[in-house]
Motif scaffolding. Structure first.
Motif, short mmCIF file in Angstrom:
data_model
loop_
_atom_site.label_atom_id
_atom_site.label_comp_id
_atom_site.label_asym_id
_atom_site.label_seq_id
_atom_site.Cartn_x
_atom_site.Cartn_y
_atom_site.Cartn_z
N THR A 188 1.82 4.87 1.16
CA THR A 188 0.66 5.31 1.92
C THR A 188 -0.29 4.15 2.20
OG1 THR A 188 -0.49 5.97 -0.08
CG2 THR A 188 0.75 7.68 1.05
N LEU A 189 -0.97 4.25 3.32
CA LEU A 189 -1.98 3.27 3.68
C LEU A 189 -3.18 3.42 2.75
CD1 LEU A 189 -2.74 1.10 5.79
CD2 LEU A 189 -3.79 2.93 7.12
N THR A 190 -3.77 2.32 2.37
CA THR A 190 -4.96 2.34 1.52
C THR A 190 -6.06 1.54 2.20
OG1 THR A 190 -4.38 0.33 0.31
CG2 THR A 190 -3.54 2.42 -0.58
N VAL A 191 -7.28 1.75 1.75
CA VAL A 191 -8.40 0.96 2.25
C VAL A 191 -8.16 -0.51 1.94
CG1 VAL A 191 -10.88 0.51 2.01
CG2 VAL A 191 -10.03 2.87 2.13
N GLU A 192 -7.61 -0.79 0.77
CA GLU A 192 -7.33 -2.18 0.40
C GLU A 192 -6.36 -2.82 1.39
OE1 GLU A 192 -7.17 0.44 -1.79
OE2 GLU A 192 -9.07 0.00 -2.78
N ASN A 193 -5.33 -2.07 1.82
CA ASN A 193 -4.39 -2.59 2.82
C ASN A 193 -5.10 -2.85 4.14
OD1 ASN A 193 -2.20 -0.38 1.35
ND2 ASN A 193 -1.68 -2.54 1.47
N LEU A 194 -5.95 -1.93 4.55
CA LEU A 194 -6.69 -2.11 5.81
C LEU A 194 -7.54 -3.38 5.74
CD1 LEU A 194 -7.99 1.49 6.63
CD2 LEU A 194 -6.45 0.10 8.02
N VAL A 195 -8.21 -3.59 4.62
CA VAL A 195 -9.07 -4.76 4.46
C VAL A 195 -8.24 -6.04 4.57
CG1 VAL A 195 -10.53 -6.03 2.82
CG2 VAL A 195 -10.86 -3.57 3.17
N LYS A 196 -7.11 -6.10 3.88
CA LYS A 196 -6.25 -7.28 3.91
C LYS A 196 -5.73 -7.54 5.32
CE LYS A 196 -4.66 -7.05 -0.84
NZ LYS A 196 -3.53 -6.76 -1.73
N GLN A 197 -5.26 -6.48 5.99
CA GLN A 197 -4.75 -6.63 7.35
C GLN A 197 -5.85 -7.09 8.29
OE1 GLN A 197 -3.04 -2.80 8.25
NE2 GLN A 197 -1.46 -3.02 6.69
#
Length: 127
Positions: free
Chosen positions: A88-97
């Motif tokens: 699942t997508l996470t806020v942490e992934n969004l921030v890194k991307q």
């Protein structure tokens, strides 16, 4: 009257280096402002800045600030980032991307429980 959460571009996009960088990308019929929509050029998700019109939404793929406080956490959690639907997508992934493209995500998503109609995004049927 139903208790519907209505989101506008100003609720999500708090700043941008150049509004001319906004682009239209394919989106599923009925996609609403604030939905996560797959940006196929990066194989990543961005937030729709407009409701779907003629099969497209506007996104800002570069140098901007996105406020997550208008986004229900459940809608981020509903997005999977692998073919098997297990990651699942996470806020942490969004921030890194986002860091790679000058996108800054600020704020905390709204508590889960409020899921906006047409908000869960998807790949827009694009290949």
């Amino acid at each position: 009257m139903p208790n519907e959460h209505y989101v506008t571009i100003g609720d999500i996009l708090k700043s941008e280096a150049d509004f001319n960088n906004r682009i239209a990308i394919p989106a599923a019929a009925g996609t609403k402002t604030g939905a996560l929509v797959k940006y196929n050029e990066r194989n990543e998700y961005l937030f729709a800045l407009t409701d779907e019109t003629n099969g497209e939404v506007l996104v800002q793929p570069h140098n901007c600030t996105i406020f997550l406080g208008s986004i229900p956490q459940a809608n981020i959690d509903a997005i999977t980032t692998d073919e098997d639907g297990l990651v699942t997508l996470t806020v942490e992934n969004l921030v890194k991307q986002g860091d790679l493209y000058g996108i800054k995500y600020v704020g905390t998503p709204m508590a889960s429980g409020l899921v906006m109609d047409g908000f869960s995004g998807g790949d827009g049927g694009a290949e």
